[in-house]
Every structure is written in C-alpha cells, then in structure tokens.
Design a protein around this motif. Structure first.
Motif, PDB file in Angstrom:
ATOM      1  N   GLN A 283       0.755  -1.238  -0.151  1.00  0.00           N
ATOM      2  CA  GLN A 283       0.022  -0.180  -0.010  1.00  0.00           C
ATOM      3  C   GLN A 283       0.901   1.290   0.023  1.00  0.00           C
ATOM      4  OE1 GLN A 283      -3.349   0.578   0.156  1.00  0.00           O
ATOM      5  NE2 GLN A 283      -2.735   2.813  -0.185  1.00  0.00           N
ATOM      6  N   SER A 284       1.888   1.118   0.902  1.00  0.00           N
ATOM      7  CA  SER A 284       2.947   2.304   0.912  1.00  0.00           C
ATOM      8  C   SER A 284       3.396   2.544  -0.486  1.00  0.00           C
ATOM      9  CB  SER A 284       4.034   1.987   2.171  1.00  0.00           C
ATOM     10  OG  SER A 284       4.455   3.320   2.456  1.00  0.00           O
ATOM     11  N   GLN A 285       3.796   1.519  -1.137  1.00  0.00           N
ATOM     12  CA  GLN A 285       4.707   1.653  -2.048  1.00  0.00           C
ATOM     13  C   GLN A 285       3.679   2.465  -3.522  1.00  0.00           C
ATOM     14  OE1 GLN A 285       5.852  -2.298  -3.059  1.00  0.00           O
ATOM     15  NE2 GLN A 285       7.943  -2.060  -2.551  1.00  0.00           N
TER      16      GLN A 285
ATOM     17  N   ASN B  29       1.370   4.653  -2.852  1.00  0.00           N
ATOM     18  CA  ASN B  29       1.634   5.846  -2.584  1.00  0.00           C
ATOM     19  C   ASN B  29       2.857   6.516  -3.145  1.00  0.00           C
ATOM     20  OD1 ASN B  29      -1.045   5.759  -1.282  1.00  0.00           O
ATOM     21  ND2 ASN B  29      -0.298   5.690   0.556  1.00  0.00           N
ATOM     22  N   TYR B  30       3.806   5.842  -2.747  1.00  0.00           N
ATOM     23  CA  TYR B  30       5.180   6.777  -3.207  1.00  0.00           C
ATOM     24  C   TYR B  30       5.307   6.735  -4.800  1.00  0.00           C
ATOM     25  CZ  TYR B  30       7.211   7.013   1.410  1.00  0.00           C
ATOM     26  OH  TYR B  30       7.485   7.585   2.600  1.00  0.00           O
ATOM     27  N   LYS B  31       4.717   5.557  -5.272  1.00  0.00           N
ATOM     28  CA  LYS B  31       4.601   5.564  -6.852  1.00  0.00           C
ATOM     29  C   LYS B  31       3.935   6.759  -7.344  1.00  0.00           C
ATOM     30  CE  LYS B  31       4.426   1.308  -9.710  1.00  0.00           C
ATOM     31  NZ  LYS B  31       3.460  -0.159  -9.563  1.00  0.00           N
TER      32      LYS B  31
ATOM     33  N   GLY C 288       9.522   7.583  -5.106  1.00  0.00           N
ATOM     34  CA  GLY C 288      10.209   7.628  -3.955  1.00  0.00           C
ATOM     35  C   GLY C 288       9.936   9.048  -3.334  1.00  0.00           C
ATOM     36  N   SER C 289      10.601   9.107  -2.042  1.00  0.00           N
ATOM     37  CA  SER C 289      10.326  10.382  -1.415  1.00  0.00           C
ATOM     38  C   SER C 289      11.322  11.611  -1.603  1.00  0.00           C
ATOM     39  CB  SER C 289      10.795  10.146   0.283  1.00  0.00           C
ATOM     40  OG  SER C 289      10.565  11.256   1.089  1.00  0.00           O
ATOM     41  N   PRO C 290      10.843  12.825  -1.871  1.00  0.00           N
ATOM     42  CA  PRO C 290      11.874  13.965  -2.094  1.00  0.00           C
ATOM     43  C   PRO C 290      12.445  14.402  -0.897  1.00  0.00           C
ATOM     44  CG  PRO C 290       9.774  14.587  -2.154  1.00  0.00           C
ATOM     45  CD  PRO C 290       9.432  13.311  -1.858  1.00  0.00           C
TER      46      PRO C 290
ATOM     47  N   LEU D  43      -5.402   6.196   7.049  1.00  0.00           N
ATOM     48  CA  LEU D  43      -5.659   6.854   5.821  1.00  0.00           C
ATOM     49  C   LEU D  43      -4.671   6.695   4.705  1.00  0.00           C
ATOM     50  CD1 LEU D  43      -6.988  10.190   7.236  1.00  0.00           C
ATOM     51  CD2 LEU D  43      -8.147   8.753   5.610  1.00  0.00           C
ATOM     52  N   GLN D  44      -3.338   6.265   5.321  1.00  0.00           N
ATOM     53  CA  GLN D  44      -2.310   6.383   4.441  1.00  0.00           C
ATOM     54  C   GLN D  44      -2.081   5.130   3.475  1.00  0.00           C
ATOM     55  OE1 GLN D  44       1.209   8.049   6.112  1.00  0.00           O
ATOM     56  NE2 GLN D  44       0.329   7.384   8.000  1.00  0.00           N
TER      57      GLN D  44
HETATM   58  C1  LIG Z   1       2.901   4.657  13.267  1.00  0.00           C
HETATM   59  C2  LIG Z   1       2.961   5.766  13.857  1.00  0.00           C
HETATM   60  C3  LIG Z   1       3.630   7.028  13.570  1.00  0.00           C
HETATM   61  C4  LIG Z   1       3.776   8.414  14.111  1.00  0.00           C
HETATM   62  C5  LIG Z   1       3.199   8.467  15.646  1.00  0.00           C
HETATM   63  C6  LIG Z   1       4.253   9.165  13.269  1.00  0.00           C
HETATM   64  C7  LIG Z   1       4.459  10.747  13.373  1.00  0.00           C
HETATM   65  C8  LIG Z   1       4.895  11.621  12.581  1.00  0.00           C
HETATM   66  N1  LIG Z   1       5.595  11.429  11.676  1.00  0.00           N
HETATM   67  C9  LIG Z   1       5.889  12.791  11.074  1.00  0.00           C
HETATM   68  C10 LIG Z   1       6.718  12.805   9.864  1.00  0.00           C
HETATM   69  C11 LIG Z   1       6.846  11.655   8.800  1.00  0.00           C
HETATM   70  N2  LIG Z   1       6.353  10.580   8.746  1.00  0.00           N
HETATM   71  C12 LIG Z   1       6.872  10.054   7.648  1.00  0.00           C
HETATM   72  C13 LIG Z   1       6.653   8.727   7.088  1.00  0.00           C
HETATM   73  C14 LIG Z   1       5.711   7.890   7.915  1.00  0.00           C
HETATM   74  N3  LIG Z   1       5.127   7.780   9.103  1.00  0.00           N
HETATM   75  C15 LIG Z   1       4.668   6.729   9.633  1.00  0.00           C
HETATM   76  C16 LIG Z   1       4.052   6.456  10.933  1.00  0.00           C
HETATM   77  C17 LIG Z   1       4.253   7.470  12.014  1.00  0.00           C
HETATM   78  N4  LIG Z   1       4.441   8.640  11.952  1.00  0.00           N
HETATM   79  C18 LIG Z   1       4.638   5.862   8.672  1.00  0.00           C
HETATM   80  C19 LIG Z   1       4.095   4.650   8.686  1.00  0.00           C
HETATM   81  C20 LIG Z   1       5.304   6.596   7.599  1.00  0.00           C
HETATM   82  C21 LIG Z   1       5.583   5.844   5.913  1.00  0.00           C
HETATM   83  C22 LIG Z   1       4.504   6.420   5.026  1.00  0.00           C
HETATM   84  C23 LIG Z   1       3.475   5.466   4.971  1.00  0.00           C
HETATM   85  O1  LIG Z   1       3.804   4.454   4.825  1.00  0.00           O
HETATM   86  O2  LIG Z   1       2.496   5.913   4.648  1.00  0.00           O
HETATM   87  C24 LIG Z   1       7.540  10.967   6.795  1.00  0.00           C
HETATM   88  C25 LIG Z   1       8.503  10.573   5.756  1.00  0.00           C
HETATM   89  C26 LIG Z   1       7.655  10.814   4.405  1.00  0.00           C
HETATM   90  C27 LIG Z   1       8.095  10.518   3.186  1.00  0.00           C
HETATM   91  O3  LIG Z   1       8.415  11.555   2.228  1.00  0.00           O
HETATM   92  O4  LIG Z   1       8.838   9.507   2.846  1.00  0.00           O
HETATM   93  C28 LIG Z   1       7.561  12.040   7.655  1.00  0.00           C
HETATM   94  C29 LIG Z   1       8.416  13.359   7.270  1.00  0.00           C
HETATM   95  C30 LIG Z   1       5.707  13.691  11.968  1.00  0.00           C
HETATM   96  C31 LIG Z   1       6.018  15.026  11.881  1.00  0.00           C
HETATM   97  C32 LIG Z   1       4.947  13.050  12.978  1.00  0.00           C
HETATM   98  C33 LIG Z   1       4.441  13.365  14.315  1.00  0.00           C
HETATM   99  C34 LIG Z   1       4.518  14.701  14.965  1.00  0.00           C
END
Ligand SMILES: C=CC1=C(C)c2cc3[nH]c(cc4nc(cc5[nH]c(cc1n2)c(C)c5CCC(=O)O)C(CCC(=O)O)=C4C)c(C)c3C=C
Ligand SMILES: [Fe+2]
Ligand SMILES: [Fe+2]
Length: 383
Positions: A56-58, A60-62, A67-69, A382-383
């Motif tokens: 699912q995450s891939q 979204n990145y697609k 990839g992430s910038p 949501l992601q």
């Molecule tokens: C599961 C718990 C998570 C918490 C708590 C969380 C807090 C949090 N994250 C950011 C900023 C970023 N998060 C990014 C990626 C990312 N974060 C989570 C989970 C939690 N984050 C996941 C599973 C992922 C991966 C993306 C995905 O699978 O959907 C990123 C990187 C994004 C990118 O471009 O690669 C950032 C930046 C904040 C600011 C925050 C709490 C304040």
C-alpha cells in the motif's frame, strides 16, 4: 570558537520503491513509534507490519514519482543554510542525519568525527517537539554519545523546538498570504492547518508537548498573517486502530463543507519540506474528499523548503543556540520507560491467572485488528 557544525535531523524517506519495506521496518522497530510490552516482540512485529504495509505504501510513493523527495530537499536546505550562515559570518559545516533512512544519523555522526567538529548545534527540522520525531532522534543521539568518548569532547547543544521563531512565522505567513491572494475571495477563504497527528496516549500518558506546541504555532502564524480569515486546525495521517489527536483532517474538511465553506487554503504545519504526506495525502486524498464534499477551492500552501525567509530563520535559530546556555539531551522530554505508546491498554498483560488469560485474548484480538488495519491500509488508516 572551534570548528563549528550544524546537524539537521529529519525522519528520512525511501529514495525508491525497493527501499519502502526496509524503511518501514526501521520505522516500526522504533519503540518511540510503537512500543510493545516486551522489547523481544519489537523486531518480529516490525518485520510483520512492514511486510504487510509495504504494498500500500509503495503505491502511494509511486503516485509521487516512485520515492520520497525528502532527502533531496533536506540536502538543499542544508546547503542553503550553510551559505546563509557563512554570509552571516559563521564558518560552518552542515550535516544531515535521518532517523530511518539514508543518510542515517550514524553516518552524519561519523562524518562529524572525521571533520573534527568541536562545537555542534543539533537542529531538528520539525518546528514542534514530539517524542515520536525530535524525541526519538535525541534519544538515539544520546545513546551514541554515551558510548563514545570522542563525541563527549564536542561542545553541543540541542534545539528542542523552534516554532516561536519570528522568521519562521513570517515565512509561513508569507506563503499563506501568497496563496490567499490567488483564491476567489481572499478575505473569506478558510485557512486550514493540517498537522501530523500522534496517538492521544502520547499526549496524555507520555507527556508529549506536541499538541500544545501545534496549537500555539497555528495561533502565532495567524497573528503574523494579520488577516481577518477564519482558521481551523486538524490532524492528518493517523495509522492503526487507536485514537489519534482530533479533529481528523478528513472529518474537519467534510464538516466545514457541510457548514457551507467553499474555499480552503490548506497549510501543512508539522513539516518544512514536501514529502509523501503533503504531495500524496493532502494533494490527492484530502483534495478528493474536499471536492466530493462540495469545496470549490482547495489551494495547498507549499512547505517552506528553501524559501529564503525560512532559511534565514533557521540561521537565526542556529546563531541564537550558539549564544544561549547549551541544552543537553538529558534536559529534553523523555517519556517514562514503561509508558505504553501504542496500542495502549489492549496490551495490558495481567499478573493474575484469570486476568492473564483475558488480557492475553484481548491482546491477541487487538493485535490482529492492528495487523489487519495496517495491512489493508484502510478503515481508520488513511495512508
Ligand atoms: C505509526 C506511527 C507514526 C507516528 C506517531 C508518526 C509521527 C510523525 N511522523 C512525522 C513525519 C513523517 N512521517 C513519515 C512517514 C511515515 N510515518 C509513519 C508513521 C508514524 N508517524 C509511517 C508508517 C510512515 C511511512 C509512510 C507510509 O507508509 O505511509 C515521513 C516521511 C515521508 C516521506 O516522504 O517519505 C515524515 C516526514 C511527524 C511530523 C510526526 C509527528 C509529529
Ligand atoms: Fe504519516
Ligand atoms: Fe510519520
């Protein structure tokens, strides 16, 4: 003054689709993101969740180019900050240390040692403090410091949060004003702050100041903006079956639409660079929800990236940190060791025989729901 360095901290993101699963593994291995009752379960669960979530995450990145910038933009910010500091009379090296992907924090530290840095400002690229972001990076650095006598010779200071910095607030106000001026009715459009969410337990049990700082930050930006527009703050990106900070961004958008709001100027407030949660989640998912709900204008304010006012603000934060009393890792907020960060009370393993059976069953149900939700990437996710 000795050789000066600035270490910029960020979360990191997968550079390409093959990186997604190992990146997620690193993220879910962090007890500051998910903390289990037994540390022994952390690695197997991280493996399982990352494997189930990767597809699912891939996807979204697609959608955002494969990839992430984040790495590219953070490196551009580092370069711009160095030039600004040099212009302001400070000869400095700027390093980037990511928490879960390249260039890892450990790589940055190795370079700092090779460069024989004597004075170091540690600056997270998160304006507000959360134990899940800045806190996690500080705890990692603290562990590295404690085992390395060479690092202990460096005079360092951390900047726990910097959302009150006037230049940062001005940069955000300018970006919002530009966007407001492009909508149909600049004086009535709703300014909609979308902050990254965290589970409520972080705030209520672990003492995370994040919600307070986010609320204060939104109010300060509106003061700087000095326009009559109404504003709303909501929280995006929740993951898993537990309660996260509310109002949720999707719900808040639908509620405003139901109240008859037609124009939204959306401001990502926890991030200073474009990444998946701005480019995919806000620009695609929330835009679609808004359009379905009847919002006519959904204008997203860009993240500050290398905006010159913003870079000057970062330089000011560094210069101030150099003259202030140094703040060690130990003076920043540390969650209680046994605080259950996630998934909360479902993981209460009882000590009495009957409680143990029931809690075990509940934990298994909670565990399965969590896995299913993370795997499917829908429901409350949501992601
Ligand atoms: C599961 C718990 C998570 C918490 C708590 C969380 C807090 C949090 N994250 C950011 C900023 C970023 N998060 C990014 C990626 C990312 N974060 C989570 C989970 C939690 N984050 C996941 C599973 C992922 C991966 C993306 C995905 O699978 O959907 C990123 C990187 C994004 C990118 O471009 O690669 C950032 C930046 C904040 C600011 C925050 C709490 C304040
Ligand atoms: Fe997220
Ligand atoms: Fe995140």
């Amino acid at each position: 003054m000795g050789r000066l360095g600035v270490l910029l901290l960020n979360l990191g993101g997968p550079d390409k689709l093959e990186d997604v699963r190992p990146f997620l593994y690193n993220l879910f291995s962090d007890p500051e993101i998910i903390r289990l009752p037994s540390p022994l379960l952390q690695a197997p669960l991280a493996w399982l969740i990352s494997t189930l979530r990767a597809k699912q995450s891939q996807q979204n990145y697609k959608k955002i180019g494969g990839g992430s910038p984040l790495r590219r933009i953070t490196e551009e910010q580092a370069q711009a900050l160095r030039s600004q500091l040099v212009q302001n009379g400070h000869d400095v090296q700027v390093y980037v240390g990511m928490r879960y992907w390249h260039p890892f924090t450990e790589e940055a530290i190795a370079q700092i040692k090779r460069d024989k840095i004597e004075e170091l400002v540690i600056l997270p690229l998160y304006p507000q403090f959360s134990i899940s972001t800045t806190g996690s990076s500080f705890r990692l650095l603290d562990r590295i410091w404690q085992t390395d006598p060479e690092l202990q010779k460096i005079k360092y200071t951390v900047v726990p949060s910097w959302y009150e910095n006037s230049g940062y607030l001005q940069a955000m106000a300018n970006l919002i004003a530009n966007k407001l001026d492009q909508v149909k009715d600049p004086s009535t459009a709703h300014v909609f702050f979308s902050a990254h969410g965290v589970p409520v337990s972080y705030i209520e049990e672990a003492g995370d100041p994040y919600q307070k700082e986010i609320e204060a930050c939104a109010a300060l930006i509106m003061q700087k903006l000095n326009r009559p527009n109404p504003y709303k703050l909501a929280y995006q990106s929740r993951v898993g079956p537990v309660e996260w900070l509310q109002p949720y961004t999707d719900v808040a958008i639908e509620e405003l639409a139901a109240e008859g709001v037609k124009e939204l100027v959306v401001v990502p407030i926890s991030f200073v660079s474009e990444h998946i949660e701005t480019l995919e989640e806000i620009d695609m998912e929330y835009r679609e929800i808004a359009e379905h709900a009847g919002i006519e204008t959904f204008a997203r304010v860009p993240a500050p990236d290398t905006d010159p006012t913003f870079i000057q603000a970062l330089a000011d934060v560094v210069i101030k940190a150099l003259s202030d009393r140094p703040i060690p890792f130990s003076a920043t907020i540390q969650p209680q060791k046994n605080t259950k960060l996630y998934p909360q009370e479902r993981w209460e393993w009882g000590m009495t025989p009957s409680a143990e059976v029931w809690n075990g069953r509940l934990a298994m149900i909670g565990f399965l729901i969590l896995l299913l939700e993370l795997w499917l990437g829908r429901g409350q996710i949501l992601q």
